[in-house]
Design a protein around this motif. Structure first.
Motif, PDB file in Angstrom:
ATOM      1  N   LEU B  76       1.000  -1.443   0.144  1.00  0.00           N
ATOM      2  CA  LEU B  76       0.171  -0.002  -0.412  1.00  0.00           C
ATOM      3  C   LEU B  76       0.732   1.229   0.308  1.00  0.00           C
ATOM      4  O   LEU B  76       2.053   1.280   0.467  1.00  0.00           O
ATOM      5  CB  LEU B  76      -0.681   0.230   1.344  1.00  0.00           C
ATOM      6  CG  LEU B  76      -1.416  -1.348   1.218  1.00  0.00           C
ATOM      7  CD1 LEU B  76      -2.114  -1.492   2.551  1.00  0.00           C
ATOM      8  CD2 LEU B  76      -3.265  -0.921   0.457  1.00  0.00           C
ATOM      9  N   ILE B  77       0.571   2.298  -0.458  1.00  0.00           N
ATOM     10  CA  ILE B  77       0.925   3.559  -0.822  1.00  0.00           C
ATOM     11  C   ILE B  77      -0.245   3.980  -0.052  1.00  0.00           C
ATOM     12  O   ILE B  77      -0.980   4.696  -0.282  1.00  0.00           O
ATOM     13  CB  ILE B  77       1.481   3.971  -1.869  1.00  0.00           C
ATOM     14  CG1 ILE B  77       2.038   2.707  -2.881  1.00  0.00           C
ATOM     15  CG2 ILE B  77       2.100   5.440  -1.871  1.00  0.00           C
ATOM     16  CD1 ILE B  77       3.398   2.953  -2.685  1.00  0.00           C
ATOM     17  N   MET B  78       1.571   4.641   0.965  1.00  0.00           N
ATOM     18  CA  MET B  78      -0.276   5.125   2.627  1.00  0.00           C
ATOM     19  C   MET B  78       0.619   6.624   2.774  1.00  0.00           C
ATOM     20  O   MET B  78       1.867   7.236   2.474  1.00  0.00           O
ATOM     21  CB  MET B  78       0.059   4.248   4.107  1.00  0.00           C
ATOM     22  CG  MET B  78      -0.598   3.094   3.550  1.00  0.00           C
ATOM     23  SD  MET B  78      -2.021   2.983   3.143  1.00  0.00           S
ATOM     24  CE  MET B  78      -2.853   4.424   4.223  1.00  0.00           C
ATOM     25  N   ASN B  79       0.588   7.681   3.345  1.00  0.00           N
ATOM     26  CA  ASN B  79       0.842   8.859   4.097  1.00  0.00           C
ATOM     27  C   ASN B  79       1.751   8.811   5.059  1.00  0.00           C
ATOM     28  O   ASN B  79       1.490   8.299   5.819  1.00  0.00           O
ATOM     29  CB  ASN B  79      -0.135  10.069   3.804  1.00  0.00           C
ATOM     30  CG  ASN B  79      -1.298   9.945   2.973  1.00  0.00           C
ATOM     31  OD1 ASN B  79      -0.378   9.853   1.760  1.00  0.00           O
ATOM     32  ND2 ASN B  79      -2.463  10.560   3.160  1.00  0.00           N
ATOM     33  N   LYS B  80       3.516   9.628   4.966  1.00  0.00           N
ATOM     34  CA  LYS B  80       3.669   9.444   6.667  1.00  0.00           C
ATOM     35  C   LYS B  80       3.073  10.263   7.465  1.00  0.00           C
ATOM     36  O   LYS B  80       2.949  11.006   7.384  1.00  0.00           O
ATOM     37  CB  LYS B  80       5.328  10.013   6.027  1.00  0.00           C
ATOM     38  CG  LYS B  80       6.947   9.711   6.417  1.00  0.00           C
ATOM     39  CD  LYS B  80       7.463  10.298   5.195  1.00  0.00           C
ATOM     40  CE  LYS B  80       8.844   9.667   7.063  1.00  0.00           C
ATOM     41  NZ  LYS B  80      10.233  10.211   5.803  1.00  0.00           N
ATOM     42  N   HIS B  81       3.713  10.046   8.850  1.00  0.00           N
ATOM     43  CA  HIS B  81       2.983  10.583   9.220  1.00  0.00           C
ATOM     44  C   HIS B  81       1.703  10.588   9.391  1.00  0.00           C
ATOM     45  O   HIS B  81       1.189  11.852  10.275  1.00  0.00           O
ATOM     46  CB  HIS B  81       3.641  11.689  10.200  1.00  0.00           C
ATOM     47  CG  HIS B  81       5.242  11.459  10.663  1.00  0.00           C
ATOM     48  ND1 HIS B  81       5.898  10.578  11.178  1.00  0.00           N
ATOM     49  CD2 HIS B  81       6.136  12.348   9.296  1.00  0.00           C
ATOM     50  CE1 HIS B  81       6.768  11.127  11.237  1.00  0.00           C
ATOM     51  NE2 HIS B  81       7.329  11.371  10.220  1.00  0.00           N
TER      52      HIS B  81
END
Lengths: 211, 341
Positions: B76-81
């Motif tokens: 999955l490509i997710m958002n950092k922090h």
């Protein structure tokens, strides 16, 4: 005498119609040989059950006596029809079973085949064989929260019971020692204890009807 | 009749005059502390701090999260922090959202609602895992946390309950614990009263409150727990144990905020049965007389017969839990021993 009706009859092990004891032994030797060759056999349950004890005995004697024992070698020579298996017995199986506890073989019941002869079938195998396991690995539910709680409760219960038992034991031993003391003190006329009094009372009541 | 009226009038006047005296003496607010006010204040501080921290993330960067496990592995490509393991579960299956109590990020336990910090491998764990001991401990810790919520909300405002601390989770002891100063004198709760306490915890199941983690600086923490003398005393030691040396990890569920190192489970919906079983008097060396409140709970996922729960587990959980008493000196001693070793 047994309390229930039971008709003893020899186990049927028909190799083929009209076969005798010789053929029966030959069949057992074939099974033992096959077991040592392939380490896992699927066959008639009764046949497997009968042959199992001979295979077990042979491995046990090989373990105990080693390959320089004449009688054991003769026995191996008798049970193993294919002679290269004698080498396998002493060089492969004996080291494998050196640290085993319990039996060296496993016997599992298999499902009846339908349509078929209706004879129960079994699976005979040497332990520690290279085949995949017959019984799949069971999941361990030991660490599920409820089971952890219950295991701790069980341990608690047995511990408390053990403590109770030891307490009652120690109380009983204390009582017996006290009784001994009171007996010795009852001899002494200066210090009559209540227990010796009650003893004397009971002796009076017992002797009353005689009067 | 007339006499009665006069007496009541007199009483009213007296009380009025008393109030007047109070008012005249009051320079600052001497109004008694109430739990609801303190809780409101904490929530405000928590939200402020949370907003401050999210404002720090100015540029959204992407991270690659590799999910390993059943039914299939995926990336999955997710958002950092920003993205949490729960957000990852939302992309996969509803089952993962409901039952996952903890996530394993690179094999380390990670809260379901804690933002991911870097590229990682992700797994989800639930209560019927082959070896669910980490989840069990997180559950036990969460139940202690919820017990704090129960104690702070159960009593009327005139009783200011001060929570002290809870020992590390030990499932085998049969009960989870919260040590608190209830300030109720020699109150011995009846079975009905305990049931009332239990019901407050039980109702959280329907509210489905998520446990949020936030790492706050010591200054904010002291402000947050300034009304609790026990927590205030413990804070410097807790902060010194953290990585940076000046931060404290707090968790929030609904309007309850407490200090705990975590990890906690994902949501209060995962707490199926919940009962407060006993309140014992204990004496702490550094904090004086406290009440040790004990309880028992089971996850929603785990089914157990009511007979087993009531007769075996509940009766056992009433015994005084032998966990370590809350003590400042011991903690400091341990701290001083660590460099010596």
């Amino acid at each position: 005498m047994l309390r229930f009706r039971y008709q003893p009859h020899p186990r049927k092990m028909a190799v083929y119609p009209n076969a005798g004891q010789g053929e029966r032994l030959q069949r057992l030797r074939e099974i033992v040989t096959g077991l040592f060759r392939y380490e896992r056999l699927e066959l008639n349950y009764n046949h497997a059950d009968e042959a199992r004890q001979y295979a077990e005995r042979l491995i046990l004697l090989a373990l105990r006596n080693g390959d320089k024992h004449k009688e054991t070698m003769e026995l191996a020579d008798y049970w193993l029809l294919e002679k290269d298996l004698v080498h396998k017995l002493f060089k492969v199986l004996v080291p494998r079973f050196q640290k085993f506890k319990g039996c060296f073989t496993d016997l599992h019941k298999l499902a009846l085949e339908y349509p078929g002869t209706g004879a129960p079938t079994g699976l005979l195998e040497l332990r520690g064989n290279p085949w995949p396991p017959v019984i799949p690995r069971q999941r361990d539910f030991k660490y599920t929260l409820s089971n952890m709680l219950l295991a701790a409760a069980r341990q608690d219960f047995y511990q408390s019971r053990q403590e109770k038992i030891s307490q009652t034991k120690s109380a009983a031993s204390l009582k017996s020692t006290q009784e001994d003391e009171t007996k010795s003190s009852s001899v002494d006329p200066v210090l009559p204890s209540s227990k010796s009094d009650s003893v004397s009372q009971t002796s009076q009541t017992e002797s009353a009807p005689n009067r | 009749m007339a006499l009665r009226i006069t007496i009541s009038k007199l009483c009213d006047r007296l009380s009025m005059s008393k109030n007047a005296v109070h008012k005249s003496k009051r320079f600052f607010s001497t109004q008694a502390l109430t739990n609801s006010d303190v809780r409101r204040k904490r929530v405000e501080l928590f939200e402020q701090e949370q907003q401050r921290q999210t404002a720090l993330v100015t540029r959204i960067e992407k991270i690659e999260v590799k999910y390993t496990g059943l039914p299939e592995e995926c990336t999955l490509i997710m958002n950092k922090h920003l993205s949490t393991p729960y957000n990852c579960a939302m992309h996969m299956q509803e089952l993962f959202m409901d039952r996952s109590a903890l996530a394993l990020v690179n094999g380390e336990p990670w809260d379901m609602h804690r933002p991911l910090e870097d590229d990682c491998e992700l797994q989800f764990v639930h209560f019927e895992e082959e070896d669910p001991r980490t989840v069990n401990n997180a559950f036990w810790r969460s139940c202690s946390f919820v017990l704090g919520h129960v104690l702070e909300t159960a009593f009327q405002d005139q009783y200011y309950v001060e929570l002290c601390s809870f020992p590390p989770p030990n499932v085998s002891s049969g009960s989870f614990v919260y040590d608190a100063d209830l300030k109720l004198g020699n109150w011995k709760p009846t079975e009905v009263e305990l049931n009332c306490l239990s019901r407050i915890g039980l109702r959280l199941n329907f509210l489905d409150l998520k446990f949020q983690r936030l790492e706050i600086p010591l200054s904010v923490a002291t402000q947050m727990f300034s009304d609790n003398r026990f927590k205030l005393a413990q804070l410097p030691h807790i902060a010194s144990k953290s990585k940076s040396g000046t931060s404290v990890v707090v968790y929030r569920a609904g309007d309850h905020i407490d200090i705990t190192s975590g990890p906690l489970i994902a949501s209060t919906a995962q707490i199926g049965r919940y009962s407060v079983t006993a309140i014992h008097e204990i004496e702490s060396q550094s904090f004086g007389k406290l009440s040790r409140v004990q309880g028992l709970a089971l996850p929603t996922q785990i089914m157990l017969h009511s007979w087993t729960y009531d007769t075996i587990l509940r009766s056992r959980s009433k015994k005084l839990n032998p966990a370590q008493l809350p003590d400042l000196k011991q903690a400091e001693n341990q701290k001083s021993q660590i460099p010596a070793q």
